[in-house]
Design a protein around this motif. Structure first.
Motif, PDB file in Angstrom:
ATOM      1  N   ILE A  90       0.823  -1.213   0.000  1.00  0.00           N
ATOM      2  CA  ILE A  90       0.000   0.000   0.000  1.00  0.00           C
ATOM      3  C   ILE A  90       0.854   1.260   0.000  1.00  0.00           C
ATOM      4  CG2 ILE A  90      -0.298   0.123   2.500  1.00  0.00           C
ATOM      5  CD1 ILE A  90      -3.282   0.921   1.762  1.00  0.00           C
ATOM      6  N   PHE A  91       2.070   1.194   0.548  1.00  0.00           N
ATOM      7  CA  PHE A  91       2.932   2.375   0.598  1.00  0.00           C
ATOM      8  C   PHE A  91       4.001   2.365  -0.494  1.00  0.00           C
ATOM      9  CE2 PHE A  91       1.441   1.915   5.035  1.00  0.00           C
ATOM     10  CZ  PHE A  91       0.682   3.060   5.075  1.00  0.00           C
ATOM     11  N   ILE A  93       4.463   3.831  -3.136  1.00  0.00           N
ATOM     12  CA  ILE A  93       4.078   4.944  -4.001  1.00  0.00           C
ATOM     13  C   ILE A  93       5.149   5.279  -5.033  1.00  0.00           C
ATOM     14  CG2 ILE A  93       2.449   5.973  -2.401  1.00  0.00           C
ATOM     15  CD1 ILE A  93       4.648   7.874  -1.499  1.00  0.00           C
ATOM     16  N   PHE A  94       6.406   4.950  -4.762  1.00  0.00           N
ATOM     17  CA  PHE A  94       7.465   5.279  -5.712  1.00  0.00           C
ATOM     18  C   PHE A  94       7.673   4.182  -6.757  1.00  0.00           C
ATOM     19  CE2 PHE A  94       8.611   7.817  -1.944  1.00  0.00           C
ATOM     20  CZ  PHE A  94       8.440   9.065  -2.519  1.00  0.00           C
ATOM     21  N   SER A  95       6.891   3.104  -6.678  1.00  0.00           N
ATOM     22  CA  SER A  95       7.013   2.062  -7.705  1.00  0.00           C
ATOM     23  C   SER A  95       6.405   2.529  -9.029  1.00  0.00           C
ATOM     24  CB  SER A  95       6.365   0.753  -7.246  1.00  0.00           C
ATOM     25  OG  SER A  95       4.988   0.937  -7.068  1.00  0.00           O
ATOM     26  N   ASP A  96       5.499   3.503  -8.967  1.00  0.00           N
ATOM     27  CA  ASP A  96       4.956   4.110 -10.182  1.00  0.00           C
ATOM     28  C   ASP A  96       4.560   5.552  -9.844  1.00  0.00           C
ATOM     29  OD1 ASP A  96       3.617   4.871 -12.504  1.00  0.00           O
ATOM     30  OD2 ASP A  96       2.691   2.907 -12.776  1.00  0.00           O
ATOM     31  N   CYS A  97       5.497   6.448 -10.037  1.00  0.00           N
ATOM     32  CA  CYS A  97       5.279   7.852  -9.671  1.00  0.00           C
ATOM     33  C   CYS A  97       4.181   8.507 -10.509  1.00  0.00           C
ATOM     34  CB  CYS A  97       6.575   8.636  -9.812  1.00  0.00           C
ATOM     35  SG  CYS A  97       7.803   8.162  -8.571  1.00  0.00           S
ATOM     36  N   CYS A 173      -3.917   4.422  -5.149  1.00  0.00           N
ATOM     37  CA  CYS A 173      -2.724   4.168  -5.971  1.00  0.00           C
ATOM     38  C   CYS A 173      -2.469   2.674  -6.095  1.00  0.00           C
ATOM     39  CB  CYS A 173      -1.501   4.847  -5.356  1.00  0.00           C
ATOM     40  SG  CYS A 173      -1.486   6.635  -5.514  1.00  0.00           S
ATOM     41  N   GLN A 174      -2.635   1.945  -4.996  1.00  0.00           N
ATOM     42  CA  GLN A 174      -2.433   0.496  -5.024  1.00  0.00           C
ATOM     43  C   GLN A 174      -3.425  -0.166  -5.979  1.00  0.00           C
ATOM     44  OE1 GLN A 174      -3.510  -1.714  -1.465  1.00  0.00           O
ATOM     45  NE2 GLN A 174      -1.767  -3.104  -1.761  1.00  0.00           N
ATOM     46  N   MET A 175      -4.666   0.290  -5.967  1.00  0.00           N
ATOM     47  CA  MET A 175      -5.673  -0.255  -6.874  1.00  0.00           C
ATOM     48  C   MET A 175      -5.279   0.010  -8.328  1.00  0.00           C
ATOM     49  SD  MET A 175      -9.080   0.971  -4.790  1.00  0.00           S
ATOM     50  CE  MET A 175     -10.195   0.751  -6.142  1.00  0.00           C
ATOM     51  N   MET A 176      -4.839   1.222  -8.607  1.00  0.00           N
ATOM     52  CA  MET A 176      -4.465   1.559  -9.985  1.00  0.00           C
ATOM     53  C   MET A 176      -3.239   0.758 -10.441  1.00  0.00           C
ATOM     54  SD  MET A 176      -5.272   5.588 -10.513  1.00  0.00           S
ATOM     55  CE  MET A 176      -5.275   5.446 -12.280  1.00  0.00           C
TER      56      MET A 176
END
Length: 187
Positions: A90-91, A93-97, A173-176
């Motif tokens: 869930i965190f 976030i930098f895996s796909d900015c 973001c995780q869902m996307m």
């Protein structure tokens, strides 16, 4: 338990239901307002008839919560023993900015994108409930639960609620990211 041979007696002419007099051979008092009725005793139904002897039209509904398949042609997996974790945390976030920036800068556009890619109305993702100064994204919850169950991702509705309540943007973001990985709604 009621006697299975107990009878409910109704007049044949369609008037109000009546019962037999205390002595069935004794006639009712004359009533000039109603035509004379012939009474037919019918047994009281104690249980519903089995479908095999019922001639009523019936409708069967088959619910398949895990079916439908993925956009990758995998067909989906309905076996709960083969649940898999989310492809990213869930965190992460930098895996796909790019996704992170889309959700941060244009949240409602992102939710509309998720909803339409999952064959739902664009407005589903934008539904929030405001109660006591607190807003909860029920539309995002519905979409997250649908995504998780359809593609056999481990989790529960309570976990989904907590993620969306305390880490809302990160959960979206995780869902996307998951939808991108599964190529849901993309050609």
């Amino acid at each position: 338990m009621m006697n299975p041979y107990q009878y409910n007696v109704q007049p044949m002419y369609g008037g109000y239901p009546t019962t037999l007099p205390p002595n069935p051979s004794a006639p009712y008092p004359p009533n000039n307002n109603m035509p004379e009725a012939k009474y037919v005793a019918t047994p009281i139904v104690m249980q519903q008839p089995s479908p095999a002897i019922s001639n009523a039209n019936t409708c069967s509904v088959v619910v398949n919560a895990g079916g439908g398949g993925g956009g990758d042609g995998s067909g989906g997996n309905t076996d709960s023993s083969k649940e898999r974790p989310w492809s990213t945390g869930i965190f992460a976030i930098f895996s796909d900015c790019k996704i992170c920036m889309c959700v941060t800068c244009c949240y409602y556009c992102s939710m509309c994108d998720i909803a339409t890619r999952m064959d739902e109305s664009c407005f589903v993702g934008c539904c929030n409930i405001d109660a006591g100064g607190c807003s909860f994204p029920v539309g995002a919850l519905a979409l997250r639960v649908k995504l998780r169950t359809k593609y056999n991702i481990k989790g529960s509705i309570l976990q989904d609620m907590c993620c969306l309540y305390w880490c809302h943007s990160c959960a979206v973001c995780q869902m996307m990211r998951e939808m991108e990985k599964l190529k849901i709604g993309r050609v």
